[in-house]
Enzyme design. Structure first.
Site, PDB file in Angstrom:
ATOM      1  N   GLU A 233       0.879  -1.172   0.000  1.00 36.62           N
ATOM      2  CA  GLU A 233       0.000   0.000   0.000  1.00 36.62           C
ATOM      3  C   GLU A 233       0.914   1.219   0.000  1.00 36.62           C
ATOM      4  O   GLU A 233       1.502   1.579   1.023  1.00 36.62           O
ATOM      5  CB  GLU A 233      -0.910  -0.015   1.238  1.00 36.62           C
ATOM      6  CG  GLU A 233      -1.845  -1.216   1.319  1.00 36.62           C
ATOM      7  CD  GLU A 233      -2.847  -1.258   0.182  1.00 36.62           C
ATOM      8  OE1 GLU A 233      -3.179  -0.188  -0.377  1.00 36.62           O
ATOM      9  OE2 GLU A 233      -3.294  -2.366  -0.165  1.00 36.62           O
ATOM     10  N   CYS A 267      -2.134   9.128   2.337  1.00 29.43           N
ATOM     11  CA  CYS A 267      -1.872   8.616   0.993  1.00 29.43           C
ATOM     12  C   CYS A 267      -3.008   8.972   0.042  1.00 29.43           C
ATOM     13  O   CYS A 267      -2.805   9.085  -1.167  1.00 29.43           O
ATOM     14  CB  CYS A 267      -1.647   7.106   1.024  1.00 29.43           C
ATOM     15  SG  CYS A 267      -3.007   6.159   1.731  1.00 29.43           S
TER      16      CYS A 267
END
Length: 489
Positions: A233, A267
């Site tokens: 991720e 993110c």
């Protein structure tokens, strides 16, 4: 044994010292995890779910205190820590308490006619020891949710928190003790990159890494030498497309929260805003007015906290200087405080794709806004990125918004909202391109930590199958006739 001081990044207060694990400790904890797996993987799902319940109950009763401690470790406001760190973990625990049994039960699948008399199904078996390497921006939830998914699947877990937010590792260890999880099932490794590197090379059965694309590539390369599966991720450069007919008030409010939440250290942060030329001026004016009303500081009375990693400020400063050198203008903000702990929320205009700030991940409270003229231009700009984590499209015309959204190269997308797809545990989460490999949350979040086993069962009464030896012309004739009948139409 070396130690490091744990410091509140917003004010420099020392939270204490922590003893770092020695390199040798990694193999000791790995061995313990492997031994514990032999027992943990064999207990019933109901027994494993009972520990999830205990964890959820603990967080409900002590969530505000946990959020305060996370706030001290990260510099984010306590309320934000509760909303974005503690609550998502509670939600994930409840989701898997309800869903894990159904997700993990063997699944019957159709058996084709040429295998008549047999039965087919799929079983999901735990992989073994899972290494979860967590980041510093959401150090609690981005460690806990994959850990929970792996745990309920029957795996044991070693979590390696970021040394930037080492205090959160202590928080997690306290929770593990409070719920009396069996020894060796959940363990924390304290240390820097050397410990993380040793964990990768200790041959876990899977590595789940959340962090930068650069480090993700290093981990993937190391894991490939042992064929260890990885889930990555990684970073993002999420675009926000504001179409001409968007609800302007909602879009501005969404841009502020989506870009500035956690001081932009997300993110899924909005890092590029594209606004239609006919509403650009109104959007900018309203954005400027609203951004001035946000309160920045440390504690309960503020909306935006400090930077968690001081090193990130240097990256942001470099990107801002590059943008200004190439013609961008700072409309609001842009100040780095003398103690290098805060960056004032910043609106950047006159930006273009020649600037680093429109191409590289920023990870800070910066809102670059660029005008577009046509739908096609907005889509092209949004896709002009090596990243593909998230995106958002804003329009009152949902059909148009969906049409635009379908053309965005991304793993996750919102329409008239931002980041919140991550908050729905029914939706799988993960990126494409340089933003990562794999999916978690939803049923995918459990299957990510399982070996999928295909099972075919025959009663075993016949002495021979038609496709077994000896081969003959008659068998071949029957097969050709069957193929023509079944597949020739």
């Amino acid at each position: 044994m070396s130690t490091i001081k744990m410091v509140n990044p917003s004010n420099g207060d020392v939270l204490g010292e922590i003893k770092l694990d020695e390199i040798e400790t990694v193999s000791i904890k790995m061995e313990k995890a492997r031994n514990s797996f032999k027992v943990w993987s064999q207990i019933s799902i109901d027994e494993r779910i009972e520990y999830l319940y205990k964890m959820r109950k603990y967080l409900i009763e002590n969530g505000e205190k946990v959020a305060e401690d996370i706030s001290k470790a990260t510099g984010k406001p306590p309320k934000e820590a509760y909303i974005t760190e503690v609550f998502p973990v509670i939600d994930a625990l409840k989701y898997y308490e309800k869903k894990a049994t159904e997700i993990l039960k063997p699944k019957r699948v159709k058996t084709p006619i040429h295998l008549f008399g047999k039965k087919s199904y799929i079983k999901y078996k735990p992989m073994g020891v899972i290494a979860v390497i967590a980041p510093w921006n959401y150090p609690f939830q981005l460690a806990m949710i994959p850990m929970i998914s792996a745990l309920v699947s029957g795996n044991t877990v070693i979590v390696k928190p970021s040394s930037v937010t080492a205090y959160v590792g202590i928080i997690m260890e306290n929770i593990f003790r409070e719920i009396n999880i069996p020894d060796g099932v959940l363990q924390v490794l304290h240390g820097g990159s050397d410990i993380g590197n040793e964990l990768v090379h200790s041959r876990p059965n899977k590595i789940f890494f959340t962090g930068s694309t650069k480090v993700g590539k290093i981990i993937m390369k190391a894991a490939s030498e042992q064929l260890i599966p990885v889930e990555l991720e990684l970073g993002g450069k999420d675009p926000m497309i504001v179409l001409e007919d968007a609800n302007l008030e909602r879009a501005v409010n969404g841009a502020l929260w989506g870009a500035l939440s956690n001081s932009g250290q997300t993110c899924l942060s909005i890092e590029r805003v594209y606004v239609h030329e006919n509403i650009y001026t109104n959007f900018i004016n309203l954005l400027s007015d609203r951004i001035e009303k946000l309160r920045q500081g440390y504690g309960d009375g503020f909306d935006i906290g400090s930077m968690t990693s001081i090193n990130q400020i240097d990256i942001i400063k470099e990107q801002l200087e590059d943008a200004l050198d190439k013609g961008a203008k700072i409309l609001k903000g842009g100040t780095i405080t003398d103690d290098k702990r805060f960056i004032t929320p910043t609106i950047l205009t006159d930006v273009n794709h020649d600037m680093k700030i429109m191409k590289e991940e920023t990870f800070g409270p910066i809102i670059p806004v660029m005008v577009f003229r046509t739908e096609e231009e907005a889509i092209k700009l949004a896709n002009d990125s090596e990243f593909g984590l998230g995106a958002s499209v804003w329009s009152r015309d949902l059909e148009k918004a969906k049409r635009v959204a379908d053309k965005i190269e991304t793993g996750n997308i919102c329409i008239n909202d931002v980041i919140m797809h991550f908050a729905n545990m029914n939706l799988p989460f993960g990126g494409i391109k340089q933003s990562g490999i794999g999916r978690y949350h939803s049923s995918d979040g459990i299957y990510a930590f399982c070996n999928t086993v295909s099972v075919l069962v025959d009663k075993g009464k016949k002495l021979r199958e038609s496709n077994w030896y000896p081969y003959s012309k008659l068998k071949m004739a029957y097969l050709k006739r069957f193929i023509k009948f079944k597949y020739g139409k």
